[in-house]
Design a protein around this motif. Structure first.
Motif, PDB file in Angstrom:
ATOM      1  N   UNK A   1      15.606  51.623  56.239  1.00  0.00           N
ATOM      2  CA  UNK A   1      16.185  52.626  57.117  1.00  0.00           C
ATOM      3  C   UNK A   1      17.291  51.989  57.941  1.00  0.00           C
ATOM      4  N   UNK A   2      18.308  52.775  58.256  1.00  0.00           N
ATOM      5  CA  UNK A   2      19.452  52.283  59.019  1.00  0.00           C
ATOM      6  C   UNK A   2      19.276  52.669  60.483  1.00  0.00           C
TER       7      UNK A   2
ATOM      8  N   UNK B   1      19.604  57.880  58.119  1.00  0.00           N
ATOM      9  CA  UNK B   1      20.097  57.354  56.847  1.00  0.00           C
ATOM     10  C   UNK B   1      19.126  56.343  56.258  1.00  0.00           C
ATOM     11  N   UNK B   2      19.183  56.222  54.946  1.00  0.00           N
ATOM     12  CA  UNK B   2      18.337  55.282  54.222  1.00  0.00           C
ATOM     13  C   UNK B   2      19.177  54.551  53.184  1.00  0.00           C
ATOM     14  N   UNK B   3      18.818  53.305  52.933  1.00  0.00           N
ATOM     15  CA  UNK B   3      19.406  52.539  51.835  1.00  0.00           C
ATOM     16  C   UNK B   3      18.319  52.309  50.801  1.00  0.00           C
ATOM     17  N   UNK B   4      18.594  52.705  49.566  1.00  0.00           N
ATOM     18  CA  UNK B   4      17.633  52.502  48.488  1.00  0.00           C
ATOM     19  C   UNK B   4      18.394  52.071  47.243  1.00  0.00           C
TER      20      UNK B   4
ATOM     21  N   UNK C   1      22.117  59.917  52.854  1.00  0.00           N
ATOM     22  CA  UNK C   1      22.272  60.557  54.154  1.00  0.00           C
ATOM     23  C   UNK C   1      21.190  61.614  54.343  1.00  0.00           C
ATOM     24  N   UNK C   2      21.187  62.221  55.512  1.00  0.00           N
ATOM     25  CA  UNK C   2      20.365  63.402  55.773  1.00  0.00           C
ATOM     26  C   UNK C   2      21.236  64.418  56.492  1.00  0.00           C
ATOM     27  N   UNK C   3      20.730  65.649  56.606  1.00  0.00           N
ATOM     28  CA  UNK C   3      21.484  66.673  57.314  1.00  0.00           C
ATOM     29  C   UNK C   3      21.637  66.348  58.796  1.00  0.00           C
TER      30      UNK C   3
ATOM     31  N   UNK D   1      14.797  61.324  57.976  1.00  0.00           N
ATOM     32  CA  UNK D   1      13.813  60.326  57.545  1.00  0.00           C
ATOM     33  C   UNK D   1      13.006  59.900  58.770  1.00  0.00           C
ATOM     34  N   UNK D   2      11.766  59.479  58.553  1.00  0.00           N
ATOM     35  CA  UNK D   2      11.006  58.940  59.672  1.00  0.00           C
ATOM     36  C   UNK D   2      10.067  57.842  59.190  1.00  0.00           C
ATOM     37  N   UNK D   3       9.726  56.988  60.133  1.00  0.00           N
ATOM     38  CA  UNK D   3       8.893  55.814  59.880  1.00  0.00           C
ATOM     39  C   UNK D   3       7.569  55.991  60.600  1.00  0.00           C
TER      40      UNK D   3
END
Length: 269
Positions: free
Chosen positions: A108-109, A138-141, A147-149, A178-180
């Motif tokens: 996650x960013x 945002x996420x890096x995979x 991205x997200x909305x 996204x959430x952790x």
């Protein structure tokens, strides 16, 4: 110009055009083919030399230097541990600063938003009552940014539209955020309803024999899934997100558009 002379002087582009039909048969529509990764590498190589002489030697030397400088410094210095620490802190891991790893292939960013307002169904489904939760945009995979909305600077990118796996089925949707939680990454996704592919909606009759053959065999358009928006929301483990998608909007009554997963290196941000 004679035939033999024309064959001997044709460019690589002309040669490649002769293979387009075969490439489409094997790999699908041309929009799903990726050339951007090679264009990016050409740009990188062009920065590895100066002048007009010894270009190949310059490129090879500079690439070898860049690839092996870290190991060479560690090997040749008297205090390898300090050098190793310097390299990892300032060179090797520079690109990873600002990332929080949440799985084998996901990060996650930053920044994170603490204790976000999650929907009640998400809290109950994952038993998050009283748990520490952090939200991000945002996420890096697999070295790609999703991205997200919630990410306001996404511009015209459609990399918040994803293909994912849920209960063994392949689905499509838009990532809200996204959430952790419990050091596991999740995505809240608004689901699309699949309505068949573009071929099933009927295409205009084609006069060209080759195009007609491609349509009849499902080669053209088969990769584009017709979808409509729904109020359904899914909470997905980020490991189940498969690919980013391209989106082609439609004015048809039955669908809002067509989605298709893209190749790993296809950049459409």
């Amino acid at each position: 110009m004679g035939i033999k002379e024309w064959i001997s002087q044709q460019t690589y582009t002309c040669h490649a055009l002769g293979h387009l039909a075969e490439q489409v048969r094997n790999h699908g529509p041309l929009i799903l083919h990726s050339s951007f990764v090679f264009e990016a590498m050409i740009s990188h190589l062009k920065r590895q030399f100066h002048g007009t002489r010894g270009i190949v030697a310059q490129i090879v030397r500079n690439l070898l230097f860049a690839q092996n400088s870290g190991s060479f410094i560690r090997k040749e210095t008297k205090e390898p541990n300090k050098v190793k620490s310097f390299i990892e802190d300032n060179i090797m891991e520079k690109k990873d600063k600002g990332l929080h790893k949440v799985g084998e292939t996901c990060s996650f960013i930053h920044p994170f938003k603490n204790n976000p307002n999650l929907p009640d169904e998400v809290v109950q489904c994952l038993a998050l009552e009283g748990q520490e939760v952090h939200q991000t945009e945002r996420m890096v995979k697999d070295d790609q940014v999703f991205h997200s909305l919630a990410y306001k600077r996404r511009g015209k990118s459609c990399s918040y539209i994803v293909q994912f796996k849920e209960n063994g089925n392949i689905e499509f949707g838009t990532v809200q955020y996204y959430f952790l939680a419990r050091n596991t990454g999740f995505a809240v996704i608004s689901k699309f309803l699949k309505r068949g592919n573009i071929c099933s909606f009927g295409l205009e009759e084609q006069a060209d024999t080759m195009i007609k053959l491609f349509i009849d065999r499902g080669i053209l358009g088969n990769h584009f899934q017709a979808v409509t928006e729904t109020p359904l929301v899914s909470c997905i483990d980020c490991d189940n997100i498969l690919r980013r998608c391209i989106f082609v909007p439609s004015e048809e009554d039955e669908v809002c558009g067509y989605v298709s997963p893209v190749l790993r290196h296809y950049q459409h941000d």
